[in-house]
Design a protein around this motif. Structure first.
Motif, PDB file in Angstrom:
ATOM      1  N   GLN A 334      26.192 -50.497  33.892  1.00 46.80           N
ATOM      2  CA  GLN A 334      24.958 -49.730  34.042  1.00 46.80           C
ATOM      3  C   GLN A 334      23.787 -50.619  34.424  1.00 46.80           C
ATOM      4  N   ARG A 335      23.780 -51.847  33.907  1.00 45.83           N
ATOM      5  CA  ARG A 335      22.703 -52.787  34.255  1.00 45.83           C
ATOM      6  C   ARG A 335      22.770 -53.139  35.746  1.00 45.83           C
ATOM      7  N   GLN A 338      21.668 -50.095  37.792  1.00 47.38           N
ATOM      8  CA  GLN A 338      20.213 -49.909  37.736  1.00 47.38           C
ATOM      9  C   GLN A 338      19.487 -50.920  38.607  1.00 47.38           C
ATOM     10  N   GLN A 339      19.992 -52.175  38.608  1.00 45.27           N
ATOM     11  CA  GLN A 339      19.354 -53.196  39.427  1.00 45.27           C
ATOM     12  C   GLN A 339      19.496 -52.877  40.917  1.00 45.27           C
ATOM     13  N   GLN A 341      19.867 -49.871  42.187  1.00 46.91           N
ATOM     14  CA  GLN A 341      19.022 -48.707  42.468  1.00 46.91           C
ATOM     15  C   GLN A 341      17.557 -49.108  42.624  1.00 46.91           C
ATOM     16  N   ASN A 342      17.107 -50.054  41.796  1.00 49.98           N
ATOM     17  CA  ASN A 342      15.727 -50.529  41.934  1.00 49.98           C
ATOM     18  C   ASN A 342      15.517 -51.223  43.275  1.00 49.98           C
ATOM     19  N   LEU A 364      14.772 -43.983  37.457  1.00 54.28           N
ATOM     20  CA  LEU A 364      15.245 -45.236  36.860  1.00 54.28           C
ATOM     21  C   LEU A 364      14.396 -45.693  35.681  1.00 54.28           C
ATOM     22  N   THR A 366      11.544 -47.252  36.047  1.00 55.60           N
ATOM     23  CA  THR A 366      10.989 -48.557  36.437  1.00 55.60           C
ATOM     24  C   THR A 366       9.562 -48.688  35.909  1.00 55.60           C
ATOM     25  N   SER A 431      12.961 -50.675  33.185  1.00 55.94           N
ATOM     26  CA  SER A 431      13.671 -51.502  34.159  1.00 55.94           C
ATOM     27  C   SER A 431      12.664 -52.144  35.100  1.00 55.94           C
TER      28      SER A 431
END
Length: 879
Positions: A334-335, A338-339, A341-342, A364, A366, A431
């Motif tokens: 998941q980390r 997420q990275q 996606q950012n 996210l 963010t 995030s």
């Protein structure tokens, strides 16, 4: 492009021509043109090692003719093959023939559909469709053999390709594709196959309800209903011969090489050069490609390596697909997602796809400060320079900047709402666009950043929204930064709202006072200052007094509204303080203020009523000093209240207030009214004190106004107060025997002294005989009074007495008659008796009454005294 697979050779220069291939586990099955079935074991191949390939079994007599098609079903341990135009089923372990479906003779093609059984956890349901000329035969696997699923279906041509899709079959003919409903055989014409002379139709199953159909050099994606599932088709570099789906890739065998693409996003991923590929199969996670005499395995490049390469190429969508397929620990997975996606959201911003970027950042979670930092001049430079991004942020200006700010406003508005719903003062770990960047953890600080940024965005896109933002109860705009930017854009009205919400009233009022004098300012004039002061309330009374002075001086009437407006803040102001302030700074406004609080607010404070009377008297006195000398010589002043101009208006107000107000203190007021003037006013005050003789003396002898004297008596007689009942008698006495001017101190300078007015006295007796004590009045009459003068009076008195006597006699007779009726009823009720015997029961509880307390109802029913409240529940008949 990036490398998704590496083609490693498995078999080279096979002496037998390959007709079909299939695989399961580490076994590779090869069907040849002579009808041989070759079973190979393929192991190893890790890293840079080559695969170890062993021929496990060779079945030369598997078929007398070419093995056209193979399908492994390891879940059921069977191998389905098509050779010599018949479907055969073999055991997958020993390859012994289990069954041969004779009905399928003449078959050219088959397709299987394996689904987990809904009835039990470890079982599978297998369906088989066989194309025999222009018919489709349907079977299902049961008890180690295929049984007919339903009657065969007729089709318009010989099928060239087909695949299951839910409860339907998609069939490709030479020129067209059709979707066939299994339950009713209904055909749905989809579209043509394109240039049939160049390539055969292809039908590839992508998922349970999605297919890829070949048309020329394209693959069109449809759903189980035959509708387009994707907006765009996949376009290949050449005519694909056969396709295979290995999530997330679609692998196509082209005449000269293998091409790998993705559907979402539509990308050409890789081209693999192999010698004249023709076949492809996939099973147990392995992909094999074969030509007539060669076989290769397409070995996937490690996903982490693919992701790294994709991120360098900024192919974030595909990187996300792959990240979801990794076997990492869920938290690490998941980390990573997420990275990615950012980074993808950042890239969307760089491509000016602002709305998509902001939605992804919001999803996210963010850190909003990092999102805001993407835009120019929204964060302080010192803070902005601390933020890190994957690459240099694109510079925005003009229409693109406005478009980006509009998307940012929507994002920040949603974030603001989310913050308001949070109960904790600390934020969850947000995030970041770049790993390792610091984040804002304080809810208060985040609210400050978001609100201040929204303010700046509104100023650049839609300044009409600035005021509503600043008026919000939970507005957290940074004071100094907001003050600076509002001054920059000359938004002084909005700056006033900011000051007011922050409680900086002195700064707001200073700004209002300065701007009120500027001709081009939006705050020009005094109205805004008046409205602002009205909203302050009693806690800021000193500020109100300080900044209302210039308004009271320049615009008295509007200035008075600061203290009289009908709103709670104004009504809460201390009225004694307001009155003292007005008397000191604007005395002319004290009377209108007192009139407002007494007449409109119904204030009954005696001091306010006294003060209003004093102010009226002072103004009238000032006006009289000018009015009386202006009269022609020998002309007497007109009646009080009828003087011309402002004097008459003020004196009418004074007389009316003295007459109607019940809350002033006459004892404190009388001494301030001079005895040589204000006679009407003094008469009203004397009357309020109960000194009727002095008041009536003024009306009767000083003003010589009998009508007003009688009006005075009528008003006071109606008031139920001690001494008022004899007010007409006082008037009579005043006419008969005028008071001594020296003793009353009301007519000291009046010459000649007043004389008795017998005629007026007799008129009082005649018209008000019922309000005067007859005996006392007769005693006061002079001895010289003739009987004929009091004849009318005595006649009316006697008639009144006679009328009262007759009325009393009638009432006496009525009362006597009523008394007789009551006595008659009393005797009637006493004459009836009630006998309680031993056998008499209460009709309510059905128990014997005996010696208990009882109640007898008007209809004669007898019940226990206790049961009388329940008797309405029963139908009572007398017993």
């Amino acid at each position: 492009m990036h490398d998704a697979y590496e083609a490693k050779p498995i078999l080279e220069k096979l002496p037998l021509a390959i007709e079909s291939i299939a695989c399961h586990g580490d076994q590779l099955l090869v069907g040849t043109k002579p009808g041989h079935l070759l079973v190979y074991s393929v192991t190893g191949g890790h890293g840079s090692q080559n695969f170890k390939v062993d021929l496990l079994k060779s079945f030369k007599s598997f078929s007398k003719k070419p093995i056209q098609q193979l399908a492994c079903v390891p879940e059921l341990q069977i191998l389905i093959s098509l050779s010599d135009n018949v479907i055969n089923v073999h055991d997958l372990a020993q390859f012994n023939q289990i069954t041969s479906i004779g009905k399928t003779r003449g078959a050219t093609l088959f397709s299987i559909d394996l689904q987990p059984s809904s009835k039990s956890g470890g079982n599978y349901g297998l369906k088989l469709c066989v194309a025999v000329k222009r018919k489709l035969q349907l079977f299902y696997w049961r008890n180690r053999s295929f049984e007919e699923l339903q009657s065969e279906l007729g089709v318009p041509d010989v099928p060239k390709a087909m695949a299951w899709c839910g409860n339907s079959l998609c069939v490709g003919f030479k020129r067209d594709y059709f979707l066939i409903k299994i339950e009713n055989g209904e055909l749905k014409d989809l579209f043509t196959t394109g240039n049939a002379s160049q390539a055969e139709p292809t039908v590839t199953r992508l998922s349970e309800d999605m297919l890829a159909l070949g048309r020329d050099m394209m693959s069109i994606i449809i759903d189980s209903e035959g509708n387009p599932a994707k907006k765009y088709a996949l376009t290949w570099s050449d005519y694909p011969q056969v396709l295979e789906h290995d999530q997330p890739y679609i692998i196509a065998v082209l005449p000269k090489y293998v091409e790998i693409r993705t559907v979402d996003p539509r990308l050409l991923v890789q081209t693999i050069e192999v010698n004249k590929p023709k076949f492809i199969t996939m099973g147990s996670g392995h992909v094999y490609v074969a030509s007539q005499n060669f076989i290769w395995r397409l070995v996937p490049i490690p996903i982490t390596a693919q992701i790294k390469e994709l991120l360098q190429d900024k192919q974030f969508e595909l990187a996300l697909h792959l990240a979801n397929m990794t076997d990492e620990v869920e938290a690490d997975k998941q980390r990573r997602i997420q990275q990615i996606q950012n980074l993808y959201a950042f890239e969307l911003y760089q491509q000016h796809r602002f709305e998509e970027s902001m939605k992804m950042f919001a999803k996210l979670g963010t850190d909003p400060s990092q999102v805001i930092g993407l835009f120019p001049d929204l964060l302080p430079k010192e803070y902005r320079n601390m933020l890190e991004y994957p690459s240099a942020v694109t510079e925005l200006s003009g229409a693109e900047l406005e478009k980006g700010l509009t998307a940012l406003i929507e994002y920040l508005t949603q974030k603001r709402q989310d913050l308001m719903k949070m109960s904790s003062q600390d934020l969850n770990q947000a995030s970041t666009i770049m790993e390792g960047c610091a984040t804002v953890t304080s809810r208060k600080q985040m609210s400050l950043i978001i609100d201040t940024t929204l303010l700046k965005c509104y100023l650049q896109t839609n300044d009409a929204l600035v005021a509503p933002l600043l008026r919000l109860k939970d507005n957290h705009c940074h004071l100094e930064e907001s003050e600076r930017i509002l001054k920059k854009y000359t938004k002084y009205s909005e700056l006033i709202i900011l000051y007011e919400k922050m409680g900086l009233h002195k700064k707001a009022l200073d700004l209002l006072m300065r701007q009120s004098q500027k001709p081009n300012s939006t705050l020009k004039g005094h109205e805004t200052t008046v409205a602002y002061l009205q909203r302050l309330g009693k806690d800021h009374f000193d500020l109100i007094k300080e900044y209302s002075q210039w308004v009271l001086k320049a615009h008295p009437e509007d200035g008075l509204k600061i203290f009289t407006e009908d709103i709670p803040e104004v009504e809460s102001l201390p009225r004694p303080g307001v009155l003292d302030y007005l008397i000191t700074k604007a005395k002319d406004l004290a009377i209108p203020y007192l009139e407002h609080i007494i007449h409109n607010c119904n204030d009954v404070t005696p001091d306010f009523h006294n003060k209003l009377i004093h102010l009226y008297r002072e103004k009238v006195q000032e006006q009289l000093e000018e009015y009386i000398p202006s009269l022609p010589e020998g002309q007497a002043p007109v009646r009080a209240g009828t003087e011309p101009g402002e004097l008459g208006e003020l004196r009418r107000k004074l007389l009316f207030f003295l007459e109607t107000s019940l809350h002033y203190v006459p004892e404190k007021l009388l001494i301030h009214f001079p005895v040589d003037g204000f006679f009407e006013e003094r008469a009203l005050l004397l009357g309020r004190l109960g000194k009727h003789e002095q008041a009536l003396a003024i009306y009767a002898h000083l003003l010589k106004d009998t009508r007003r004297a009688e009006d005075y008596c009528r008003r006071n007689y109606a008031i139920d107060r001690e001494g008022n009942i004899d007010v007409y008698l006082c008037l009579f006495r005043t006419y008969i025997s005028p008071p001594d001017p020296d003793s009353l101190r009301i007519m000291e300078n009046i010459q000649p002294p007043p004389e008795p007015n017998i005629n007026a006295a007799l008129e009082v007796l005649e018209f008000h005989h019922d309000k005067i004590d007859t005996a006392k009045a007769l005693e006061m009459l002079p001895d010289t009074t003739q009987v004929k003068n009091v004849y009318v009076f005595m006649k009316k008195v006697l008639e009144g007495k006679a009328m009262v006597k007759r009325s009393n006699q009638i009432l006496k007779s009525l009362f006597y008659s009523e008394n007789l009726q009551v006595r008659e009823q009393h005797i009637h009720y006493q004459s009836s008796k009630c006998v309680i015997t031993e056998e008499r029961n209460c009709p309510v509880c059905k128990k014997r009454i005996g010696d208990s307390a009882f109640a007898r109802l008007p209809n004669g029913v007898v019940v226990h005294y206790f049961c009388r409240n329940d008797m309405a529940k029963f139908s009572m008949e007398p017993t």
